[in-house]
Design a protein around this motif. Structure first.
Motif, PDB file in Angstrom:
ATOM      1  N   UNK A 209       0.772  -1.324   0.109  1.00 39.87           N
ATOM      2  CA  UNK A 209      -0.135   0.060   0.017  1.00 39.87           C
ATOM      3  C   UNK A 209       0.916   1.201  -0.044  1.00 39.87           C
ATOM      4  N   UNK A 210       0.824   2.093  -1.080  1.00 47.02           N
ATOM      5  CA  UNK A 210       1.420   3.331  -1.287  1.00 47.02           C
ATOM      6  C   UNK A 210       0.527   4.430  -0.766  1.00 47.02           C
ATOM      7  N   UNK A 211       0.916   5.502  -0.145  1.00 48.42           N
ATOM      8  CA  UNK A 211       0.131   6.865   0.129  1.00 48.42           C
ATOM      9  C   UNK A 211       0.500   7.783  -0.842  1.00 48.42           C
ATOM     10  N   UNK A 212      -0.456   8.461  -1.436  1.00 47.17           N
ATOM     11  CA  UNK A 212      -0.088   9.530  -2.232  1.00 47.17           C
ATOM     12  C   UNK A 212       0.302  10.848  -1.499  1.00 47.17           C
ATOM     13  N   UNK A 213       1.503  11.214  -1.230  1.00 50.87           N
ATOM     14  CA  UNK A 213       2.039  12.286  -0.300  1.00 50.87           C
ATOM     15  C   UNK A 213       2.113  13.493  -1.030  1.00 50.87           C
ATOM     16  N   UNK A 214       2.182  13.853  -2.137  1.00 54.77           N
ATOM     17  CA  UNK A 214       1.833  15.065  -2.989  1.00 54.77           C
ATOM     18  C   UNK A 214       0.998  14.736  -4.378  1.00 54.77           C
ATOM     19  N   UNK A 215      -0.159  15.212  -4.301  1.00 51.20           N
ATOM     20  CA  UNK A 215      -1.086  14.860  -5.638  1.00 51.20           C
ATOM     21  C   UNK A 215      -1.024  15.974  -6.577  1.00 51.20           C
ATOM     22  N   UNK A 216      -1.483  15.773  -7.669  1.00 50.85           N
ATOM     23  CA  UNK A 216      -1.922  16.700  -8.604  1.00 50.85           C
ATOM     24  C   UNK A 216      -0.963  17.622  -9.158  1.00 50.85           C
ATOM     25  N   UNK A 217       0.491  17.048  -9.338  1.00 45.50           N
ATOM     26  CA  UNK A 217       1.690  17.904 -10.211  1.00 45.50           C
ATOM     27  C   UNK A 217       1.316  17.885 -11.469  1.00 45.50           C
ATOM     28  N   UNK A 218       0.826  18.865 -12.139  1.00 44.22           N
ATOM     29  CA  UNK A 218       0.201  18.898 -13.329  1.00 44.22           C
ATOM     30  C   UNK A 218       1.617  18.922 -14.462  1.00 44.22           C
ATOM     31  N   UNK A 219       1.557  18.350 -15.449  1.00 43.87           N
ATOM     32  CA  UNK A 219       2.731  18.348 -16.250  1.00 43.87           C
ATOM     33  C   UNK A 219       1.967  18.483 -17.653  1.00 43.87           C
ATOM     34  N   UNK A 220       2.868  18.963 -18.774  1.00 39.87           N
ATOM     35  CA  UNK A 220       2.325  19.361 -20.015  1.00 39.87           C
ATOM     36  C   UNK A 220       1.724  17.916 -20.590  1.00 39.87           C
ATOM     37  N   UNK A 221       1.977  16.617 -20.268  1.00 39.62           N
ATOM     38  CA  UNK A 221       1.852  15.589 -20.883  1.00 39.62           C
ATOM     39  C   UNK A 221       0.861  14.502 -19.828  1.00 39.62           C
ATOM     40  N   UNK A 222       0.613  15.267 -18.823  1.00 30.75           N
ATOM     41  CA  UNK A 222      -0.086  14.544 -17.621  1.00 30.75           C
ATOM     42  C   UNK A 222      -0.011  14.976 -16.353  1.00 30.75           C
ATOM     43  N   UNK A 223       0.012  13.990 -15.222  1.00 33.29           N
ATOM     44  CA  UNK A 223       0.178  14.529 -14.037  1.00 33.29           C
ATOM     45  C   UNK A 223       0.771  13.524 -13.271  1.00 33.29           C
ATOM     46  N   UNK A 224       1.617  14.045 -12.152  1.00 31.92           N
ATOM     47  CA  UNK A 224       2.360  13.176 -11.308  1.00 31.92           C
ATOM     48  C   UNK A 224       1.853  13.009  -9.818  1.00 31.92           C
ATOM     49  N   UNK A 225       1.728  11.772  -9.218  1.00 28.61           N
ATOM     50  CA  UNK A 225       1.261  11.946  -7.981  1.00 28.61           C
ATOM     51  C   UNK A 225       2.416  11.154  -7.227  1.00 28.61           C
ATOM     52  N   UNK A 226       3.042  11.870  -6.106  1.00 31.85           N
ATOM     53  CA  UNK A 226       4.355  11.395  -5.462  1.00 31.85           C
ATOM     54  C   UNK A 226       3.752  10.408  -4.419  1.00 31.85           C
ATOM     55  N   UNK A 227       4.412   9.093  -4.202  1.00 32.00           N
ATOM     56  CA  UNK A 227       4.088   8.059  -3.415  1.00 32.00           C
ATOM     57  C   UNK A 227       5.215   7.613  -2.726  1.00 32.00           C
ATOM     58  N   UNK A 228       4.837   6.798  -1.548  1.00 30.83           N
ATOM     59  CA  UNK A 228       5.982   6.591  -0.594  1.00 30.83           C
ATOM     60  C   UNK A 228       6.241   5.171  -0.614  1.00 30.83           C
ATOM     61  N   UNK A 229       5.907   4.348  -1.534  1.00 25.30           N
ATOM     62  CA  UNK A 229       6.229   2.975  -1.798  1.00 25.30           C
ATOM     63  C   UNK A 229       6.639   2.569  -3.200  1.00 25.30           C
ATOM     64  N   UNK A 230       7.271   1.717  -3.525  1.00 21.63           N
ATOM     65  CA  UNK A 230       7.502   1.220  -4.745  1.00 21.63           C
ATOM     66  C   UNK A 230       6.488  -0.071  -5.102  1.00 21.63           C
ATOM     67  N   UNK A 231       5.676   0.274  -6.167  1.00 23.93           N
ATOM     68  CA  UNK A 231       4.682  -0.811  -6.426  1.00 23.93           C
ATOM     69  C   UNK A 231       5.525  -1.831  -7.244  1.00 23.93           C
ATOM     70  N   UNK A 232       4.965  -3.104  -7.276  1.00 25.83           N
ATOM     71  CA  UNK A 232       5.338  -4.143  -7.999  1.00 25.83           C
ATOM     72  C   UNK A 232       4.605  -5.101  -8.535  1.00 25.83           C
ATOM     73  N   UNK A 233       4.755  -5.760  -9.648  1.00 24.91           N
ATOM     74  CA  UNK A 233       3.760  -6.612 -10.489  1.00 24.91           C
ATOM     75  C   UNK A 233       3.966  -7.924  -9.690  1.00 24.91           C
ATOM     76  N   UNK A 234       2.777  -8.628  -9.932  1.00 24.19           N
ATOM     77  CA  UNK A 234       2.567  -9.931  -9.359  1.00 24.19           C
ATOM     78  C   UNK A 234       3.594 -10.745  -9.765  1.00 24.19           C
ATOM     79  N   UNK A 235       4.476 -11.409  -8.945  1.00 28.21           N
ATOM     80  CA  UNK A 235       5.526 -12.585  -9.626  1.00 28.21           C
ATOM     81  C   UNK A 235       5.192 -13.808  -9.131  1.00 28.21           C
TER      82      UNK A 235
END
Length: 186
Positions: free
Chosen positions: A160-186
């Motif tokens: 579970x990652x928490x969004x620590x900074x939301x809605x950082x607007x970019x010219x090609x989208x948006x960034x949400x800063x999170x506090x964990x690395x997400x991984x694919x199911x292995x």
């Protein structure tokens, strides 16, 4: 009935106008650096002192051109601390050329092929009864939740990652800063 539908439409337009005004505000600072809405994801990320590991990983995976492209993208951007919390040696191992495919898979599991602001995420979560599952560019399924004004993202392994900074607007989208690395199911 027609009058109430009209009132509802007017209320919706007012809400959209209010939200639009909120987005006209300046972006939050990230990693001690200003983030500019007229720059793309990579152009902004390279300036964040909190995202040097992510930037190095994006370069090693060969994703700079993709994330500099037109998008739109929503990037869930783990901080250096999030990468440092992985088991010892994980990042160094992933950055090796022979592990480029796995690194690419992990990074693209942090990218959604749409621009999803926090208000969009909350709306999707509410519409789905408290949880919304989204597919990533890397083929991962992430579960989004919103509680008490906070957004969380859960990967297929239960991280579970928490969004620590939301809605950082970019010219090609948006960034949400999170506090964990997400991984694919292995």
């Amino acid at each position: 009935m027609n009058l109430s539908l009209r009132a509802l439409s007017v209320a919706a337009m007012i809400s959209v106008a209010s939200i639009g005004g909120a987005f006209a505000q300046e972006n939050p600072m990230v990693g001690g650096a200003a983030m500019f809405a007229d720059k793309n994801i990579v152009e902004n990320a390279v300036n964040s002192a909190d995202h040097t590991t992510l930037v190095a990983a994006v370069k090693a995976a060969g994703l700079v051109d993709t994330l500099s492209g037109p998008g739109p993208f929503t990037v869930l951007a783990p901080t250096n601390e999030a990468f440092a919390a992985l088991p010892a040696g994980t990042v160094d191992n992933l950055l090796k050329p022979e592990n480029k495919d796995m690194l690419t898979k992990i990074l693209t599991c942090h990218v959604i092929a749409a621009k999803a602001l926090s208000t969009d995420i909350v709306s999707m979560v509410d519409a789905d009864g408290g949880k919304h599952v989204v597919d990533t560019v890397g083929g991962c399924k992430l579960t989004l939740e919103a509680k008490d004004g906070k957004v969380t993202v859960t990967d297929e392994n239960g991280t579970v990652a928490n969004v620590t900074i939301a809605d950082v607007i970019q010219s090609n989208g948006v960034i949400h800063v999170i506090d964990k690395v997400l991984t694919p199911k292995m």
